[in-house]
Motif scaffolding. Structure first.
Motif, PDB file in Angstrom:
ATOM      1  N   LEU A  20     -12.749  -5.168  -3.647  1.00 44.88           N
ATOM      2  CA  LEU A  20     -12.465  -4.497  -4.919  1.00 44.88           C
ATOM      3  C   LEU A  20     -13.759  -4.114  -5.627  1.00 44.88           C
ATOM      4  O   LEU A  20     -14.670  -4.925  -5.754  1.00 44.88           O
ATOM      5  CB  LEU A  20     -11.644  -5.438  -5.811  1.00 44.88           C
TER       6      LEU A  20
ATOM      7  N   GLU B 128      -6.073  -6.442  -2.860  1.00 47.23           N
ATOM      8  CA  GLU B 128      -6.949  -5.895  -1.816  1.00 47.23           C
ATOM      9  C   GLU B 128      -6.233  -4.802  -1.029  1.00 47.23           C
ATOM     10  O   GLU B 128      -6.810  -3.743  -0.734  1.00 47.23           O
ATOM     11  CB  GLU B 128      -7.387  -7.020  -0.877  1.00 47.23           C
TER      12      GLU B 128
ATOM     13  N   GLN C  15      -5.512 -13.474  -7.652  1.00 43.79           N
ATOM     14  CA  GLN C  15      -5.624 -12.137  -7.055  1.00 43.79           C
ATOM     15  C   GLN C  15      -7.063 -11.814  -6.683  1.00 43.79           C
ATOM     16  O   GLN C  15      -7.334 -11.228  -5.636  1.00 43.79           O
ATOM     17  CB  GLN C  15      -5.064 -11.096  -8.022  1.00 43.79           C
TER      18      GLN C  15
ATOM     19  N   TRP D 252      -6.048 -10.861   3.120  1.00 43.93           N
ATOM     20  CA  TRP D 252      -6.112 -10.017   1.922  1.00 43.93           C
ATOM     21  C   TRP D 252      -4.986 -10.407   0.988  1.00 43.93           C
ATOM     22  O   TRP D 252      -3.933 -10.871   1.409  1.00 43.93           O
ATOM     23  CB  TRP D 252      -5.920  -8.536   2.266  1.00 43.93           C
TER      24      TRP D 252
ATOM     25  N   TRP E 221      -6.024  -1.728  -3.129  1.00 43.31           N
ATOM     26  CA  TRP E 221      -7.345  -1.088  -3.188  1.00 43.31           C
ATOM     27  C   TRP E 221      -7.623  -0.302  -1.910  1.00 43.31           C
ATOM     28  O   TRP E 221      -8.102   0.833  -1.951  1.00 43.31           O
ATOM     29  CB  TRP E 221      -8.419  -2.144  -3.420  1.00 43.31           C
TER      30      TRP E 221
ATOM     31  N   ALA F  63      -9.398 -10.635  -2.968  1.00 46.57           N
ATOM     32  CA  ALA F  63      -9.726  -9.205  -3.071  1.00 46.57           C
ATOM     33  C   ALA F  63     -11.220  -8.970  -2.849  1.00 46.57           C
ATOM     34  O   ALA F  63     -11.948  -8.593  -3.766  1.00 46.57           O
ATOM     35  CB  ALA F  63      -9.303  -8.657  -4.437  1.00 46.57           C
TER      36      ALA F  63
END
Length: 480
Positions: free
Chosen positions: A188, A107, A181, A103, A110, A185
């Motif tokens: 997300l 992530e 990013q 991750w 989130w 993720a």
């Protein structure tokens, strides 16, 4: 994971490896440790700063391994990585072989939303090759004008972990996300998201333009209300078509021309909305005037329309869009007007570190003396020069890879005078400004828009912009 679901991970005793110290790694290590995880931080560097950071974490009971970011610690059940670490690093290859998930900090943030019992704030997400920070800050300004508790967070410098775990309870977050990013993720799911544009960038990290675009497109996955795309950049609309979104989620375009239904655009100097109105086939809602956008350069108007689209998707009233845009002030070194000297404008766009950003910057002015150069990062300049040739009064080249720009000018704008500065000392920018002033005529703009990274001569683009502004102000004082 739906947009309002929260993590059900039991962190107690879970072996987590955090890859990288720094702005994302340290908060991640702390947050996981506080939740009972057994955290090991690995870091490639072993310098004085890293040792100081390691000492602080070790005092909390977190294990830190400096100088070895390649080896996966035994018993690792999850890797949480800083966004800049490349996917082909041995650590990640070992994790994949062992079936260990990876991750990013986004992530993790989130997954940790709402774990303190509070209702998690929805995310309005923005990505793209250029304009992300400006658009996110415009969006936050609009949301604030609507009376909402919000913050501009993510790749913009404010940690998402701090935003979701801090004391402030937000109504909504304006989130800037880089391709790095988004790559890390997978779960997300934003309320609404925008991809502003797509141009080759960070291809050394992603491996190909297709992989870069695919990571950008992840921002649309699972959107619940709106996927905002750039009507002038078909690749962004293609990403919307490919996304798996919630039922009822709409594709919303923005354009610098007159908008069609389900678009925002510009009519007679007015920003208008034909997407979030009762009868979008026949009606348009006035949002703001072009002059409310600071600065009103074409690419910045596009940023404003994207921000307005996300705000309108969240239910913000038109007056708040206008008031938020009026209140917005751009960051330093982003098309920043420094001074007028002898009827010549001097503008600092040191943030234009790639050809796509510089193309937008050059398009904002009619007659330009262009200061360019630095580290090209593998870029080519033929298309940029071809598009800008008729606007160029002259060019002053600086930096390590200036020959690449000079060669493109020779091919596509041979009549444009070029000054090639073969120096990299601290006085180079002062000479560049002086030589640009010699080329400029009343009504011209001397524009620092390097199309290159800065690290060959400066610590970062901020320092480069400051050197330009200092040189311009010194010249203004001399002419006063």
């Amino acid at each position: 994971m739906g947009s309002q679901e929260v993590s059900t991970v039991d962190w107690q005793g879970k072996h987590v490896t955090v890859a990288g110290l720094g702005v994302s790694g340290i908060p991640a290590a702390r947050a996981l440790h506080e939740r009972g995880a057994l955290v090991t931080v690995v870091n490639d560097g072993d310098d004085e700063r890293a040792r100081a950071q390691a000492a602080e974490l070790e005092a909390l009971g977190i294990t830190v391994r400096l100088g070895d970011g390649a080896t996966l610690p035994p018993s690792t059940e999850l890797v949480v990585t800083a966004p800049g670490w490349q996917p082909d690093k041995p650590l990640f290859l070992a994790a994949a072989e062992a079936g260990v998930p990876v991750w990013g900090d986004v992530e993790l943030a989130w997954r940790l939303r709402g774990t303190d019992g509070r209702e998690p704030a929805p995310w309005l997400a923005v990505t793209g090759t250029n304009g992300k920070t400006t658009t996110v800050r415009m969006l936050a300004s609009i949301l604030q004008a609507a009376g909402l508790r919000t913050a501009a967070v993510g790749n913009i410098g404010v940690s998402l972990l701090d935003a979701v775990l801090g004391e402030t309870e937000y109504d909504v977050l304006a989130v800037e996300l880089s391709s790095y990013q988004l790559h890390w993720a997978p779960s997300l799911r934003a309320h609404s998201a925008a991809v502003l544009n797509l141009a080759p960038d960070h291809l050394d990290w992603h491996g190909s333009m297709a992989a870069y675009a695919a990571d950008k497109g992840r921002v649309y996955e699972g959107n619940t209300v709106a996927c905002v795309y750039n009507a002038a950049d078909p690749a962004t609309e293609d990403l919307v078509r490919e996304a798996d979104v919630e039922e009822g989620c709409r594709a919303i375009g923005f354009t610098l021309g007159a908008p069609g239904p389900s678009q925002l655009g510009v009519v007679d100097g007015i920003l208008v909305d034909r997407a979030f109105v009762a009868n979008r086939q026949k009606q348009a809602q006035e949002l703001a005037e072009v002059t409310d956008v600071n600065p009103p350069a074409p690419h910045n108007i596009a940023n404003a329309l994207a921000a307005a689209a996300l705000a309108r998707a969240f239910g913000v009233e038109p007056a708040a869009v206008r008031d938020g845009l009026r209140a917005f002030r751009p960051d330093a070194h982003r098309i920043e007007h420094v001074a007028d000297i002898g009827e010549v404008a001097y503008v600092d766009d040191s943030k234009a570190t790639n050809t796509h950003a510089t193309e937008a910057s050059l398009a904002a002015y009619d007659s330009i003396v262009w200061i360019a150069g630095g580290l090209a990062k593998g870029a080519t300049f033929d298309e940029l020069v071809t598009g800008a040739a008729k606007r160029l009064r002259g060019v002053v080249l600086i930096g390590a890879d200036r020959a690449l720009i000079r060669e493109a000018l020779t091919r596509h704008a041979p009549e444009v005078p070029v000054v090639d500065l073969d120096r990299t000392d601290t006085g180079a920018m002062s000479e560049a400004v002086a030589r640009a002033a010699e080329l400029a005529r009343p009504g011209d703009t001397v524009l620092l828009a390097p199309a290159c990274a800065s690290m060959d001569m400066f610590t970062n683009y901020n320092k480069r912009g400051e050197a330009f502004a200092d040189a311009v102000r010194a010249r203004a004082d001399e002419s006063a």
